[in-house]
Design an enzyme around this catalytic site. Structure first.
Site, PDB file in Angstrom:
ATOM      1  N   CYS A 137     -24.047  -6.837 -17.909  1.00 56.85           N
ATOM      2  CA  CYS A 137     -22.812  -6.990 -17.146  1.00 56.85           C
ATOM      3  C   CYS A 137     -21.717  -6.110 -17.721  1.00 56.85           C
ATOM      4  CB  CYS A 137     -22.297  -8.424 -17.212  1.00 56.85           C
ATOM      5  SG  CYS A 137     -23.311  -9.608 -16.334  1.00 56.85           S
TER       6      CYS A 137
ATOM      7  N   CYS B  37     -27.686 -12.213 -19.303  1.00 58.69           N
ATOM      8  CA  CYS B  37     -27.360 -13.475 -18.638  1.00 58.69           C
ATOM      9  C   CYS B  37     -28.088 -13.658 -17.314  1.00 58.69           C
ATOM     10  CB  CYS B  37     -25.848 -13.584 -18.405  1.00 58.69           C
ATOM     11  SG  CYS B  37     -25.255 -12.561 -17.032  1.00 58.69           S
TER      12      CYS B  37
ATOM     13  N   CYS C 212     -20.016 -12.281 -18.548  1.00 54.54           N
ATOM     14  CA  CYS C 212     -21.354 -12.392 -19.125  1.00 54.54           C
ATOM     15  C   CYS C 212     -21.377 -13.468 -20.222  1.00 54.54           C
ATOM     16  CB  CYS C 212     -21.761 -11.033 -19.697  1.00 54.54           C
ATOM     17  SG  CYS C 212     -23.522 -10.841 -19.992  1.00 54.54           S
TER      18      CYS C 212
ATOM     19  N   CYS D 151     -28.893  -8.679 -15.069  1.00 56.55           N
ATOM     20  CA  CYS D 151     -28.392  -8.485 -16.429  1.00 56.55           C
ATOM     21  C   CYS D 151     -29.417  -9.003 -17.432  1.00 56.55           C
ATOM     22  CB  CYS D 151     -27.064  -9.224 -16.608  1.00 56.55           C
ATOM     23  SG  CYS D 151     -26.464  -9.232 -18.307  1.00 56.55           S
TER      24      CYS D 151
ATOM     25  N   GLY E  24       0.790  -1.230   0.000  1.00 58.75           N
ATOM     26  CA  GLY E  24       0.000   0.000   0.000  1.00 58.75           C
ATOM     27  C   GLY E  24       0.820   1.277   0.000  1.00 58.75           C
TER      28      GLY E  24
END
Lengths: 378, 262, 291
Positions: free
Chosen positions: C274, C253, C280, C250, C41
């Site tokens: 998606c 899908c 997807c 979605c 980080g």
């Protein structure tokens, strides 16, 4: 039926073809050659070399042609090319006092050793459009080649002042440490003076001009005088490991500006003029002068002058001055951001729904007070 | 046995680089501050009192001299050789600094509540509800309308901004508070009420304070002891009443005699 | 477009070193990356080079990928979750030309994934590296523009400013207003910007088995999260970080767990699909509904 968008690659190919056609323009008009650009748009070539921090007039001219004349796009092309070049080492510092001067003016003396050499400049012209140039008239040259090429060294206008101690001396820092290489190392603020000078030397001319101008308009006024402003060619020398004498490998043209600024003194040192410095590739007086104003403003901590004005703040002046970086990031807003935007839409819809709910609830409460009900019954 | 001082300053001298005649802004200043004591530093503008305060706070690195502070663990710290980190930690916990201009001492872009809560958040407090409670509490203590807890300081009057600044500084119960002209620039009546507030808080919280002011009335009201500065030097110091009622140095006499009595 | 283009690693195009950068530069970047991995980080400055793509358009991510990619790697490049957006196409072509390695659109088949603004929905594994494009590496920049100052704040672990921002959001909106680039605390120490991924994606970073590398070319910083590292989104005890569901499925899908793009189709109807195109496609082929 919803068809997911495909064919991004084909669209990109088509875009490139359109760009090539736009760059060429009307095919009935002769195509520009690189030598034409190099010779006849010299100041643009110089600016591109300066902001690319790469001295090569032919490549700069090529970049200008490829970039359809956009100086920042051209500098970008040249910088990207620079990244691929092998680096043999560092040259010796150039000696601008030994410059073969083609133009040199000093505002602090009426006349001085070497004189005021006016050279080629717009300064003494009137800015009237010359329609003869549009017809293709080229005036017959009134200058002989001998005069055109004439250049010789001139003593620096500040030399006398420095000898008398009236202007602060120009000495390396204690121990003469190696300067950072700002084209390789990331900046760590606050930068030492060699670091910011490098960043200014290749910063966007418009930005440095604006910053320098701001000091003249009162945002950290430094009382500047044009001490010695010169343009000409300097030799580049390297010190190869195998030899112990320097070898000249060529020469380049540079513009240098030494500003004389507000004097100051202290208990230890009597009053002296202070300096501001500017240096660029090629012929760039505007940039060199603006750079020297900003350099002096950035030295404010040395003189306890505070940092109330933007030109005195390194972190304001330096990162934002890089034209290639600035251009990239400003224009990156054209890239798709719909995913992050969608999350904003989600939040704003939710907040608006909550506001509407609260308003409805309040309206309901207001309606149902006994007074309101009584009124409605009446 | 006499108590140990909280802060000692010895032979402090500082010159600014651009000074025309090489005269130091502060010359050979020495003082001691004891726990729960308020000391005023008075003088005209240019006397060096703000420079002295900034040196003590570690904001300016003085050319010469010693500044020592005794922390909450009873250790003596040399302010000049403190690391940046130690200095920052101290200035957010055991020290407070009330700026002359509240804009310099507040975050103008965040709400009153956030201004007060910042030091607490810096100490690791992570409960929003409790942070807010403490912000309410302090707004009450400095007599600010708690309805304005979410307002930005932009909309606050000068007197209110100073109260907010005081709350922001005192929320971590500092042991030493430095104040640079805390009431100048404010209306006379606003000044009076603010001084009253400062006096109450300082005595309730047993704070030690160093207050820079050009106003002898402020010294009279708030300070146990007073230092008089002229051209960078401390020319007289002592109990406030004694210095103001029976000034020994010619300059102090001049100062005192030129105060316009209402 | 083929799901997987296997060039059998033909090598870089004429005139280019493998992956464009010279070997010294790659070494410099790798050293910086090692330091970044050792201090999760923490932003490590590096000598960012001018690349043939503009600053702000992924030069940091590209330099990181160029420094780590090898002849046997398979590369996937996505922008906004899709392999087909112009930026993703441009970058994928750049690497194809300068390395000749295999590229793919299938998350599972990729060993290196370079991404802009999303984390793939398919959980990543320990044989994979995720390279993020980062515009602004400094999480505190909106509150404190000076680098010299933020450097000290990070060193002193002084994150009061960050908490002040969160406090303000809750005071004004009753929610944290940050919907993307939501700051996180890495390994309990450094506060980091995860890049402008939607906060929906933040939980994926926590204890991810893949190595996560972040490159900011214009700002000249890189940072890293080693595999299986704690990554916690900043919040208050009484206002914990939460992922909000978009509340839709979605259209193609049916997924309710993935991040959805809002699209107006040719008929003017608002539909949801998606954002992760590979995810997807996968679901649809499994369900036997690929078009």
């Amino acid at each position: 039926m919803y068809i997911a968008v495909k064919g991004g690659e084909r669209a990109i190919e088509a875009s490139r073809a359109l760009l090539a056609a736009a760059r060429r323009g009307d095919t009935g008009v002769a195509s520009l050659t690189v030598p034409q650009l190099r010779e006849q748009l010299g100041l643009l070539v110089d600016r591109v070399m300066a902001e690319a921090s790469l001295y090569d007039p032919d490549l700069a001219a090529l970049a200008i042609k490829q970039a359809c004349g956009d100086p920042i796009e051209a500098a970008f092309l040249l910088r990207a090319y620079r990244t691929t070049l092998p680096r043999f080492g560092y040259s010796m510092p150039i000696d601008t006092d030994a410059m073969q001067v083609r133009r040199r003016v000093s505002a602090i003396f009426k006349d001085l050793p070497g004189g005021q050499v006016l050279g080629p400049t717009f300064d003494y012209t009137q800015r009237l459009l010359d329609f003869g140039l549009m017809r293709g008239d080229e005036p017959a040259p009134t200058i002989t080649p001998a005069v055109l090429d004439h250049a010789h060294p001139l003593p620096n206008a500040l030399a006398e002042l420095a000898a008398e101690g009236l202007v602060e001396p120009c000495v390396p820092r204690a121990g003469d440490p190696d300067p950072p290489d700002m084209t390789r190392d990331p900046p760590t603020y606050p930068l030492p003076r060699p670091g910011w000078l490098q960043m200014l030397a290749r910063a966007d001319e418009g930005w440095v001009l604006g910053m320098g101008y701001s000091t003249q308009r009162g945002y950290a006024y430094t009382h500047p005088f044009g001490g010695d402003i010169r343009f000409g060619s300097v030799a580049i020398e390297v010190l190869p490991d195998e030899l112990d004498f320097p070898v000249e490998i060529g020469d380049i043209e540079v513009t240098e500006c030494q500003m004389v600024n507000q004097f100051t003194g202290s208990a230890a040192v009597p009053p002296q003029f202070t300096r501001g410095y500017g240096l660029v590739f090629g012929h760039g007086e505007r940039k060199a002068m603006a750079m020297s104003l900003v350099d002096r403003a950035l030295r404010s901590p040395e003189f306890d002058e505070g940092d109330d004005s933007p030109a005195q703040r390194q972190e304001f002046v330096l990162p934002q001055g890089d034209s290639v970086e600035a251009s990239g990031f400003v224009q990156h807003l054209k890239l798709p951001h719909y995913v992050t935007f969608e999350s904003e839409l989600q939040l704003i819809r939710k907040l608006r729904a909550e506001v509407a709910q609260r308003a409805a609830a309040m309206a309901f409460e207001e309606r149902e007070t006994p007074a309101v009900v009584a009124q409605e019954l009446a | 046995m006499s108590p140990q001082p909280l802060l000692t300053v010895d032979g402090l001298t500082h010159r600014f680089a651009g000074a025309r005649d090489g005269r130091p802004a502060v010359g050979d200043a020495s003082l001691a501050l004891y726990p729960a004591e308020v000391v005023a530093i008075v003088g005209e503008s240019g006397s060096g009192k703000s420079t002295l305060l900034n040196c003590i706070a570690g904001r300016i690195a003085p050319g010469h001299g010693d500044i020592r502070y005794r922390d909450a663990d009873d250790r003596w710290l040399d302010v000049r050789t403190l690391s940046e980190r130690e200095r920052r930690t101290l200035s957010r916990t055991e020290w407070g600094f009330v700026e002359q201009n509240a804009v310099d001492g507040l975050r103008m872009g965040v709400s009153a509540g956030a201004n007060i809560g910042e030091r607490l958040m810096g100490q690791g407090q992570r409960h929003y509800g409790r942070l807010r409670e403490q912000a309410y509490d302090w707004m009450n203590r400095v007599e600010l309308d708690t309805d304005r807890i979410d307002d930005l300081p932009h909309g606050f009057s000068g007197g209110m901004r100073q109260r907010l600044q005081i709350a922001r500084n005192l929320v971590t119960q500092p042991r030493l508070v430095l104040m640079d002209e805390p009431t100048s620039g404010l209306d006379v009546s606003v000044q009076a009420r603010l001084l009253d507030l400062i006096r109450t808080l300082v005595s309730r919280m047993h704070l030690s304070a160093l207050i820079v002011t050009h106003d002898l009335g402020v010294a009279r009201l708030l300070a146990h002891r007073t230092l008089v500065m002229r051209e960078g030097r401390i020319v007289e110091q002592g109990l406030t009443d004694r210095v103001l009622d029976d000034p020994q140095h010619a300059y102090t006499q001049l100062l005192v005699s030129s105060v316009v009595m209402p | 477009m083929n799901a997987r283009q296997d060039n059998g690693c033909a090598g870089p195009a004429e005139g280019y070193n493998f992956a464009y950068l010279d070997e010294r530069t790659k070494r410099m970047i790798r050293r910086a990356l090692l330091k970044a991995v050792a201090i999760p980080g923490h932003q490590v400055p590096f000598g960012s080079r001018e690349m043939p793509l503009a600053y702000g358009w992924g030069t940091g991510g590209i330099q990181v990928t160029a420094a780590i990619i090898g002849a046997d790697d398979t590369l996937k490049v996505i922008d906004q979750g899709s392999d087909d957006t112009t930026n993703a196409v441009n970058i994928r072509q750049f690497f194809a030309r300068t390395t000749g390695i295999a590229t793919t659109t299938r998350t599972r088949d990729a060993t290196v994934i370079q991404t802009r603004h999303r984390i793939p929905e398919t959980p990543l594994a320990d044989y994979q590296i995720l390279v993020y494009q980062v515009p602004q590496p400094e999480p505190l920049y909106k509150l404190e523009a000076r680098r010299a100052e933020t450097l000290k704040l990070h060193a002193a672990e002084d994150y009061a400013l960050m908490n002040v921002k969160l406090y303000e959001d809750i005071a004004h909106w009753n929610h944290v207003e940050t919907t993307y680039d939501y700051p996180v605390r890495v390994d309990g120490r450094y506060v980091m910007s995860p890049s402008p991924i939607p906060s929906f994606d933040n939980p994926k970073m926590h204890r991810m088995p893949a190595l996560q590398l972040f490159g900011a070319g214009r700002e000249k910083r890189l940072y890293a999260i080693p595999p299986y590292t704690d990554v916690v989104s900043l919040d208050f005890e009484d206002h914990p970080f939460r992922v909000e569901s978009q509340g839709h499925a979605c259209t193609l899908c049916g997924s309710r767990e993935s991040y959805l793009d809002e699209v107006i189709d040719e008929r003017g109807v608002r539909i949801w699909t998606c954002s992760d195109s590979d995810w997807c496609d996968d679901r649809r082929s499994v369900a036997g509904t690929t078009t």
